[in-house]
Scaffold this motif. Structure first.
Motif, PDB file in Angstrom:
ATOM      1  N   GLU A   1       6.710  -9.354  20.818  1.00  0.00           N
ATOM      2  CA  GLU A   1       7.214 -10.722  20.633  1.00  0.00           C
ATOM      3  C   GLU A   1       8.631 -10.730  20.083  1.00  0.00           C
ATOM      4  O   GLU A   1       9.483 -11.538  20.490  1.00  0.00           O
ATOM      5  CB  GLU A   1       6.285 -11.471  19.686  1.00  0.00           C
TER       6      GLU A   1
ATOM      7  N   CYS B   1       4.663 -12.251  30.563  1.00  0.00           N
ATOM      8  CA  CYS B   1       4.225 -13.633  30.802  1.00  0.00           C
ATOM      9  C   CYS B   1       2.710 -13.721  30.961  1.00  0.00           C
ATOM     10  O   CYS B   1       2.128 -14.803  30.834  1.00  0.00           O
ATOM     11  CB  CYS B   1       4.897 -14.203  32.054  1.00  0.00           C
TER      12      CYS B   1
ATOM     13  N   ASP C   1       0.765 -11.598  29.122  1.00  0.00           N
ATOM     14  CA  ASP C   1       0.309 -10.822  27.965  1.00  0.00           C
ATOM     15  C   ASP C   1      -0.942 -11.452  27.358  1.00  0.00           C
ATOM     16  O   ASP C   1      -1.128 -12.675  27.400  1.00  0.00           O
ATOM     17  CB  ASP C   1       1.423 -10.773  26.916  1.00  0.00           C
ATOM     18  N   TRP C   2      -1.812 -10.595  26.813  1.00  0.00           N
ATOM     19  CA  TRP C   2      -3.036 -11.124  26.208  1.00  0.00           C
ATOM     20  C   TRP C   2      -2.774 -11.818  24.881  1.00  0.00           C
ATOM     21  O   TRP C   2      -3.609 -12.567  24.388  1.00  0.00           O
ATOM     22  CB  TRP C   2      -4.034  -9.982  25.993  1.00  0.00           C
ATOM     23  N   ALA C   3      -1.589 -11.586  24.303  1.00  0.00           N
ATOM     24  CA  ALA C   3      -1.229 -12.240  23.045  1.00  0.00           C
ATOM     25  C   ALA C   3      -0.461 -13.529  23.344  1.00  0.00           C
ATOM     26  O   ALA C   3       0.598 -13.497  23.974  1.00  0.00           O
ATOM     27  CB  ALA C   3      -0.372 -11.305  22.196  1.00  0.00           C
ATOM     28  N   ALA C   4      -0.990 -14.647  22.910  1.00  0.00           N
ATOM     29  CA  ALA C   4      -0.375 -15.936  23.226  1.00  0.00           C
ATOM     30  C   ALA C   4       1.066 -16.055  22.733  1.00  0.00           C
ATOM     31  O   ALA C   4       1.922 -16.576  23.472  1.00  0.00           O
ATOM     32  CB  ALA C   4      -1.233 -17.067  22.662  1.00  0.00           C
TER      33      ALA C   4
ATOM     34  N   ARG D   1       3.323 -14.413  25.272  1.00  0.00           N
ATOM     35  CA  ARG D   1       3.425 -15.199  26.508  1.00  0.00           C
ATOM     36  C   ARG D   1       4.373 -16.385  26.316  1.00  0.00           C
ATOM     37  O   ARG D   1       5.192 -16.692  27.190  1.00  0.00           O
ATOM     38  CB  ARG D   1       2.044 -15.708  26.944  1.00  0.00           C
ATOM     39  N   GLU D   2       4.238 -17.062  25.188  1.00  0.00           N
ATOM     40  CA  GLU D   2       5.041 -18.276  24.952  1.00  0.00           C
ATOM     41  C   GLU D   2       6.534 -17.980  24.867  1.00  0.00           C
ATOM     42  O   GLU D   2       7.356 -18.831  25.228  1.00  0.00           O
ATOM     43  CB  GLU D   2       4.553 -18.952  23.670  1.00  0.00           C
TER      44      GLU D   2
ATOM     45  N   ARG E   1       7.736 -16.677  28.836  1.00  0.00           N
ATOM     46  CA  ARG E   1       7.742 -17.604  29.960  1.00  0.00           C
ATOM     47  C   ARG E   1       9.030 -18.413  30.090  1.00  0.00           C
ATOM     48  O   ARG E   1       9.558 -18.548  31.199  1.00  0.00           O
ATOM     49  CB  ARG E   1       6.509 -18.514  29.876  1.00  0.00           C
TER      50      ARG E   1
ATOM     51  N   HIS F   1      -3.994 -14.304  32.623  1.00  0.00           N
ATOM     52  CA  HIS F   1      -2.947 -15.286  32.331  1.00  0.00           C
ATOM     53  C   HIS F   1      -1.787 -15.159  33.312  1.00  0.00           C
ATOM     54  O   HIS F   1      -0.657 -15.511  32.979  1.00  0.00           O
ATOM     55  CB  HIS F   1      -2.427 -15.092  30.894  1.00  0.00           C
TER      56      HIS F   1
END
Length: 489
Positions: free
Chosen positions: A98, A118, A120-123, A126-127, A130, A160
């Motif tokens: 991150e 994008c 990734d299992w970790a939110a 991903r946020e 993206r 995801h």
């Protein structure tokens, strides 16, 4: 492309040595990027600690602490090279992934890793990834877009992964047409299918172009997709430019679509030559078109097969006659069995089988036919009556001086008789000069079941046959089989 653990470890090590990902892997291969992502985490978990430490990210010289759950406040003070960023983007610790995502914006070559993040299992990862992909993707074009699209579609299968795929779809629809054309011409099969679906939906290709693609593309999904889209243009009047390529295609599905469209185009006469097409699907479509316009194809077939000495008889004519005729039409097929053309003879045999007129005395001599297709069709037609065929006559057809296709056809019928006859024939072929026949014989023996009850226990012939093929069984299986047959070890 598939990679083993050693290769993935080596990739991670080369990145640690400062090499760019573009020199470590084939960046045009989507699977290489996903394998690199996995390999870096594997080395972090199971190999030496080669990844950028948490302290390196923070700009402090302390050892990397791998304890899970450790709370870190990453300040990202130290500059990182492209190779270090690549390692950090694939780090096993989600907080490190991150923390470095926004830095990757300065390295366009790392955009494929952003695509992976994008999904990734970790939110939180991903946020952050993206928005970065959304701002960078519109500026990608040419070969880079082809490679990136393949990776996006590969990642889309993950839990995801739909975000990147939907973003790619929207970007292509809103962007220049050249981007879609690049995907149509290049990329892997999944990418080309995706691009063709989009091109059809957006009407980016002309009916003639769709027809040419359907006729010439090697992918069945793209063939059907473009053929259906091209045929929709027939209703709009673009007949000639669409039907021509479809009818001349080497692909049966495409030709059948073109023949079917002849009804809509009001051109039933053009369907008549396809009554003798090499594809049964195309022949069926041609018959349907003619019937829809009031023409019965059966008399046409009968006329074609009326002269058994005609050297220009189309090979598929006898099959077409059988497909649309009745059992009485077998009288037109029997005179075609001595026809000088092997394909015609084979079609006549197949036609007799379709009409359920496979006479044993008529077809059995055809196992000696010089044409492999004739012998193959004769064996297929005789299979239902295999148990009534003379074993000795068929066994002579497996002699070494017989052609391979004759030996195979005879063995096919002997194998269908089952029991000791099947075992005897298979053992006979274990020493055949043809490797395929030897392999087929070996498989038959390994799958052989215990013969019927009328074979006495301890049969000497069966024991001798098994002794000739002991190399095909393990000791356990062979001893169990001998016990079932009442044969002493």
């Amino acid at each position: 492309m598939t990679t083993d653990l050693r290769t993935r470890y080596a990739w991670a090590g080369r990145l640690l040595d400062g090499e760019s990902p573009h020199t470590v892997i084939d960046t045009a291969d989507a699977s290489a990027w996903t394998a690199l992502d996995v390999g870096i985490r594997e080395r972090a978990r199971f190999g030496p600690a080669v990844l950028p430490s948490r302290a390196r990210i923070e700009g402090r010289r302390i050892a990397w602490d791998p304890i899970e759950g450790l709370q870190l406040k990453l300040r990202a003070r130290a500059p990182l090279s492209e190779s270090e960023l690549a390692l950090a983007l694939c780090h096993v610790d989600g907080r490190i992934r991150e923390a470095v995502i926004e830095r990757a914006a300065d390295f366009p070559g790392l955009l494929p890793l952003i695509v992976i993040r994008c999904a990734d299992w970790a939110a939180p990862v991903r946020e952050r990834a993206r928005p970065l992909l959304a701002s960078a993707l519109p500026d990608v074009g040419g070969p880079d877009l082809v490679a990136l699209a393949a990776l996006v579609l590969r990642v889309a299968t993950r839990g995801h992964g739909t975000f990147a795929r939907d973003l790619l779809d929207r970007t292509l629809r809103e962007g220049p047409r050249e981007n879609v054309e690049a995907l149509l011409a290049g990329g892997d099969r999944t990418t080309r299918r995706f691009a063709h679906r989009l091109a059809v939906q957006e009407r980016l290709l002309s009916p003639a172009s769709l027809a040419r693609t359907a006729a010439g593309d090697g992918d069945v999904v793209i063939q059907v997709l473009c053929a259906e889209a091209a045929l929709a243009a027939v209703r709009e009047g673009a007949c000639d430019e669409v039907l021509g390529p479809l009818l001349l295609s080497r692909q049966p599905r495409v030709r059948s679509a073109g023949v079917t469209a002849l009804r809509r185009a009001g051109r039933p006469a053009q369907a008549e030559p396809f009554l003798v097409d090499r594809s049964g699907l195309v022949r069926a479509c041609a018959r349907w078109v003619l019937r829809q316009h009031g023409t019965d194809p059966l008399p046409l077939y009968r006329e074609l097969c009326a002269d058994p000495s005609d050297p220009k008889l189309p090979p598929a004519a006898p099959l077409g006659l059988a497909e649309s005729g009745t059992r009485t039409d077998a009288a037109l097929l029997v005179p075609l069995l001595p026809h000088p053309s092997g394909p015609v003879r084979a079609a006549a045999v197949a036609g007799l089988r379709l009409l359920d007129r496979a006479d044993t005395e008529l077809l059995l001599p055809l196992l000696d036919d010089p044409s492999p297709s004739v012998a193959r069709e004769a064996a297929a037609a005789l299979l239902p009556s295999a148990e009534q065929l003379p074993e000795a006559w068929l066994t002579r057809r497996m002699a070494a001086d017989r052609p391979a296709h004759t030996r195979k056809a005879a063995f096919r019928l002997l194998r269908a008789q089952g029991g000791v006859t099947q075992l005897r024939a298979a053992v006979h072929l274990l020493t055949d000069e043809n490797p395929r026949l030897r392999a087929l014989a070996g498989q038959t023996i390994q799958l052989w079941t215990v013969p019927p009850a009328d074979v006495p226990l301890g049969d000497a012939e069966v024991a001798a046959l098994l002794d000739r093929c002991t190399h095909l069984f393990s000791e356990y299986v062979l001893s169990r089989l001998r016990r079932q047959l009442g044969i002493s070890p």
